[in-house]
Write an enzyme that holds these catalytic residues in place. Structure first.
Site, short mmCIF file in Angstrom:
data_model
loop_
_atom_site.label_atom_id
_atom_site.label_comp_id
_atom_site.label_asym_id
_atom_site.label_seq_id
_atom_site.Cartn_x
_atom_site.Cartn_y
_atom_site.Cartn_z
N CYS A 51 12.30 6.28 -20.08
CA CYS A 51 12.27 6.93 -21.63
C CYS A 51 11.08 7.91 -21.49
O CYS A 51 10.97 8.87 -22.44
CB CYS A 51 11.94 5.72 -22.25
SG CYS A 51 13.12 4.56 -22.88
N HIS A 52 10.16 7.78 -20.40
CA HIS A 52 8.90 8.60 -20.58
C HIS A 52 8.75 9.40 -19.46
O HIS A 52 7.65 10.12 -19.31
CB HIS A 52 7.73 7.87 -20.95
CG HIS A 52 7.63 7.11 -22.19
ND1 HIS A 52 7.56 5.76 -22.19
CD2 HIS A 52 8.03 7.72 -23.43
CE1 HIS A 52 7.83 5.43 -23.66
NE2 HIS A 52 7.78 6.47 -24.35
N ARG A 53 9.51 9.66 -18.60
CA ARG A 53 9.48 10.37 -17.38
C ARG A 53 10.67 10.60 -16.60
O ARG A 53 11.79 9.81 -16.59
CB ARG A 53 8.48 9.83 -16.32
CG ARG A 53 8.82 8.52 -15.49
CD ARG A 53 7.71 8.03 -14.57
NE ARG A 53 6.72 7.64 -15.15
CZ ARG A 53 5.32 8.44 -15.20
NH1 ARG A 53 5.20 9.48 -14.31
NH2 ARG A 53 4.44 7.93 -15.87
N GLU A 107 1.48 -1.24 -18.63
CA GLU A 107 2.72 -2.04 -19.05
C GLU A 107 3.18 -2.45 -17.91
O GLU A 107 3.47 -1.88 -16.65
CB GLU A 107 3.53 -1.19 -20.06
CG GLU A 107 3.76 0.18 -19.50
CD GLU A 107 5.03 0.30 -18.67
OE1 GLU A 107 5.79 -0.48 -18.57
OE2 GLU A 107 5.59 1.46 -18.35
N GLN A 113 11.64 -0.95 -13.61
CA GLN A 113 12.15 0.16 -13.54
C GLN A 113 12.43 1.19 -12.06
O GLN A 113 13.24 1.74 -11.78
CB GLN A 113 11.69 1.39 -14.59
CG GLN A 113 11.87 0.81 -15.93
CD GLN A 113 11.16 1.42 -17.00
OE1 GLN A 113 9.88 2.10 -16.66
NE2 GLN A 113 11.66 1.55 -18.22
N GLY A 181 23.69 -2.86 -26.70
CA GLY A 181 23.16 -3.15 -25.03
C GLY A 181 22.06 -4.38 -25.00
O GLY A 181 21.17 -4.37 -25.85
#
Length: 338
Positions: A51-53, A107, A113, A181
């Site tokens: 989401c962020h990279r 986090e 991930q 999902g």
């Protein structure tokens, strides 16, 4: 030989720019000839897309210009990517995997991930020793780091941002919440809301697995039903759902829609009317407003990771040197004894 990474994160680019970078990086997976032109026949890559990279870790034996080509391509989208090679690449991935470079400091989701990105890459294509070693050691050191270093639990979480947003929009624990999902982010949000008293949690997933919530089959999914809040977290686009549009979502008054997908479920030209549509840029902005990361804490932990990265880099250099010598020996023609 070149081992490196080129990418962008929430610091360098907004969601729209990250989506564009993700789309071009994915072309390496779809076009094997393009990948060969960039990395050579003996090279390969791993995509870390969250989401962020959006990052591409690569190895090439023959093309020393890989980094400049990647930088030029990504920069053409109007972004300013970062890049690291060698030891700096090790240090960067170790820092990312440990959560020290995350929007929410420390986090844990990033560890999973990184692991899934590595597993996907080695399943889809052959990876060289360099990328195997880099990711295996990053996962090991990330896990060791969390077990050895005491980190305070993040003051701000996605769950708390979602809960606060629902309160601001007048939602109650009696409202119906639909999760599209059974992803990590949807499970995390559902767990947090369940702990706060929300009971009408309904999941719709492509996976045929036991789910500890009420479910609705994809064949029976209708966005015209009175779901007060909808969470998109399935990495699918709107065209994957028959009858799904912003207009159909707006059919329920005061509906709140969270879109956790990157790229987003909908390609927006302008914000839709009739619903509250909240994407990852909204989440990031809220987190950054609330969460003041302590630079002292960050700097205090970095030497630990830098030391681990240097240690593994030195091991890698020795092992890769031995592999090269072995290849040279085996490639020499055998002498014929007459």
């Amino acid at each position: 030989m070149v081992l490196g990474v080129v990418g962008i994160s929430y610091r360098e680019a907004a969601l729209k720019e990250r989506e564009a970078v993700i789309n071009i990086l994915k072309t390496f997976e779809a076009d094997t000839l393009l990948a060969q032109r960039f990395f050579g026949g003996d090279g390969s890559f791993v995509l870390l897309l969250t989401c962020h990279r959006a990052e591409i870790y690569y190895f090439s034996k023959s093309n020393a210009n890989v980094q400049s080509k990647l930088l030029s391509w990504i920069s053409s989208l109007g972004t300013r990517p970062y890049c690291y090679q060698g030891l700096a690449c090790f240090t960067h991935l170790f820092t990312v995997t440990s959560g020290m470079d995350s929007l929410i400091f420390g986090e844990t989701e990033i560890q999973g991930q990184v692991k899934r990105a590595y597993i996907k890459a080695k399943t889809d294509r052959e990876l060289p020793f360099a990328l195997h070693f880099l990711f295996q050691k990053a996962l090991k050191e990330g896990k060791d780091f969390r077990s050895q270093v005491s980190l305070s639990y993040p003051v701000v979480t996605m769950e708390s941002i979602v809960e606060e947003t629902l309160d601001l929009h007048g939602k109650s624990t009696k409202d119906k919440l639909l999760f599209i999902g059974y992803s990590d982010v949807n499970r995390k949000i559902a767990k947090g809301l369940s702990a706060k008293g929300y009971r009408n949690l309904i999941f719709c997933s492509r996976k045929n697995i036991p789910i500890p919530y009420d479910t609705v089959a994809r064949s029976q999914l209708s966005f015209g039903k009175p779901y007060d809040v909808i969470f998109f977290g399935s990495s699918e686009s709107a065209r994957d759902f028959p009858g799904l549009s912003l207009e159909s979502l707006a059919g329920i008054p005061n509906r709140v829609v969270f879109d956790f997908n990157v790229p987003r479920t909908f390609t927006l030209v302008e914000r839709p009317e009739g619903i509250s549509y909240l994407d990852m840029d909204f989440i990031s902005e809220r987190v950054q407003k609330k969460l003041q990361i302590s630079k002292q804490c960050t700097n205090k932990e970095k030497p630990f990771l830098a030391l681990a990265a240097r240690k593994q880099w030195e091991v890698y250099e020795k092992k890769s040197s031995n592999i090269s010598l072995s290849q040279i020996r085996t490639s020499r023609p055998k002498l014929l004894i007459l």
